[in-house]
Write a protein that holds these residues in place. Sequence first.
Motif, PDB file in Angstrom:
ATOM      1  N   PHE A 153       0.852  -1.195   0.000  1.00  0.00           N
ATOM      2  CA  PHE A 153       0.000   0.000   0.000  1.00  0.00           C
ATOM      3  C   PHE A 153       0.886   1.243   0.000  1.00  0.00           C
ATOM      4  N   VAL A 154       0.666   2.133  -0.970  1.00  0.00           N
ATOM      5  CA  VAL A 154       1.409   3.393  -1.000  1.00  0.00           C
ATOM      6  C   VAL A 154       0.488   4.586  -0.713  1.00  0.00           C
ATOM      7  N   TYR A 155      -0.822   4.352  -0.763  1.00  0.00           N
ATOM      8  CA  TYR A 155      -1.784   5.379  -0.356  1.00  0.00           C
ATOM      9  C   TYR A 155      -3.062   4.688   0.075  1.00  0.00           C
ATOM     10  N   VAL A 156      -3.652   5.164   1.165  1.00  0.00           N
ATOM     11  CA  VAL A 156      -4.974   4.703   1.612  1.00  0.00           C
ATOM     12  C   VAL A 156      -5.747   5.932   2.067  1.00  0.00           C
ATOM     13  N   ASN A 157      -7.053   5.945   1.841  1.00  0.00           N
ATOM     14  CA  ASN A 157      -7.831   7.104   2.271  1.00  0.00           C
ATOM     15  C   ASN A 157      -8.425   6.889   3.667  1.00  0.00           C
ATOM     16  N   GLY A 158      -9.130   7.903   4.152  1.00  0.00           N
ATOM     17  CA  GLY A 158      -9.701   7.835   5.496  1.00  0.00           C
ATOM     18  C   GLY A 158     -10.699   6.711   5.664  1.00  0.00           C
ATOM     19  N   ALA A 159     -11.503   6.447   4.615  1.00  0.00           N
ATOM     20  CA  ALA A 159     -12.506   5.383   4.709  1.00  0.00           C
ATOM     21  C   ALA A 159     -11.842   4.022   4.890  1.00  0.00           C
ATOM     22  N   ALA A 160     -10.716   3.796   4.223  1.00  0.00           N
ATOM     23  CA  ALA A 160      -9.998   2.530   4.375  1.00  0.00           C
ATOM     24  C   ALA A 160      -9.510   2.368   5.813  1.00  0.00           C
ATOM     25  N   CYS A 161      -8.976   3.436   6.383  1.00  0.00           N
ATOM     26  CA  CYS A 161      -8.486   3.382   7.771  1.00  0.00           C
ATOM     27  C   CYS A 161      -9.630   3.113   8.739  1.00  0.00           C
ATOM     28  N   ARG A 162     -10.735   3.839   8.576  1.00  0.00           N
ATOM     29  CA  ARG A 162     -11.864   3.669   9.502  1.00  0.00           C
ATOM     30  C   ARG A 162     -12.483   2.284   9.364  1.00  0.00           C
ATOM     31  N   THR A 163     -12.653   1.809   8.152  1.00  0.00           N
ATOM     32  CA  THR A 163     -13.311   0.530   7.926  1.00  0.00           C
ATOM     33  C   THR A 163     -12.473  -0.634   8.432  1.00  0.00           C
ATOM     34  N   LEU A 164     -11.171  -0.596   8.161  1.00  0.00           N
ATOM     35  CA  LEU A 164     -10.305  -1.712   8.532  1.00  0.00           C
ATOM     36  C   LEU A 164      -9.781  -1.612   9.962  1.00  0.00           C
ATOM     37  N   GLY A 165      -9.885  -0.423  10.558  1.00  0.00           N
ATOM     38  CA  GLY A 165      -9.484  -0.278  11.952  1.00  0.00           C
ATOM     39  C   GLY A 165      -8.001  -0.039  12.161  1.00  0.00           C
ATOM     40  N   TYR A 166      -7.280   0.331  11.109  1.00  0.00           N
ATOM     41  CA  TYR A 166      -5.848   0.612  11.213  1.00  0.00           C
ATOM     42  C   TYR A 166      -5.595   2.108  11.031  1.00  0.00           C
ATOM     43  N   THR A 167      -4.470   2.574  11.565  1.00  0.00           N
ATOM     44  CA  THR A 167      -4.047   3.936  11.267  1.00  0.00           C
ATOM     45  C   THR A 167      -3.464   3.962   9.858  1.00  0.00           C
ATOM     46  N   ARG A 168      -3.339   5.147   9.304  1.00  0.00           N
ATOM     47  CA  ARG A 168      -2.758   5.270   7.971  1.00  0.00           C
ATOM     48  C   ARG A 168      -1.317   4.754   7.969  1.00  0.00           C
ATOM     49  N   GLY A 169      -0.561   5.101   8.992  1.00  0.00           N
ATOM     50  CA  GLY A 169       0.817   4.644   9.071  1.00  0.00           C
ATOM     51  C   GLY A 169       0.928   3.128   9.115  1.00  0.00           C
ATOM     52  N   GLU A 170      -0.003   2.479   9.834  1.00  0.00           N
ATOM     53  CA  GLU A 170       0.019   1.018   9.906  1.00  0.00           C
ATOM     54  C   GLU A 170      -0.278   0.398   8.548  1.00  0.00           C
ATOM     55  N   LEU A 171      -1.301   0.908   7.860  1.00  0.00           N
ATOM     56  CA  LEU A 171      -1.653   0.346   6.554  1.00  0.00           C
ATOM     57  C   LEU A 171      -0.547   0.552   5.524  1.00  0.00           C
TER      58      LEU A 171
END
Length: 247
Positions: A153-171
């Motif tokens: 993963f080189v970019y994830v949006n806010g919805a991905a973080c909220r849905t999966l339960g990870y921080t952006r840095g973790e993803l």
Amino acid sequence: QEQRRRAEAQLNVTHRQTTAILESITDGFFSLDEDFRITYFNAEAERLLGRRREEVMGRELLEAFPEAKGSVFELNYRRALRDKTPISFETHFEVPPYRNWYDVKVYPQAKGVSVYFLVTTERKRAEEQARFMEFCIEHMGEQAFWIDEAGRFVYVNGAACRTLGYTRGELLGMMMWDVDPDMPESRWSEHWRECLQRKCMVFETRHRKRDDTVTPVRVSANYVVFGGKGYHCSFARDISEERRAQA
């Protein structure tokens, strides 16, 4: 006498070389003397400002360009002349026909200042469009992922973080198969090549959240090239309710 002639000849050569350089650069360039009179005006300055050098050479700056009176341009040119300090600034000028963004560098000389400038309106528009697109993707309801050829993963949006339960840095430190149990590492190369050939794919799979629950998702994967590198630009939507309705 001979030494003087050689010195003058060398000075003429240096002058021609300097002029050739100033005429070939991609910056607009002009120089002002201590009385604020224009002493040089290159071809790119003519093109960017729509004025011929014959119209402005030898004239006082504010006589040749009255639109600049009281502007940030005049203030910074005078400050560089007074303080003998280089000044760089970027500004938007609202007065037609010079309504543009300008990136300007002012350098004090022994008797005046030299000014290099670029019109950066197109770059500013591109940056604004990029910020707008990023804002839209960041606030959309669907999960968005940019994935490189290695499956990272080189970019994830806010919805991905909220849905999966990870921080952006973790993803951003994870791989595709860390989230998708139906896409093991052994299948990734095949999936990448298929998307490369088809350019766009829509398929259903599952995403595993941080709490280890698994939800069905419908994914639209698009192959894009940015900066000379290929990526999967994917959008995922939770279809749990749709599956329940079907059942």
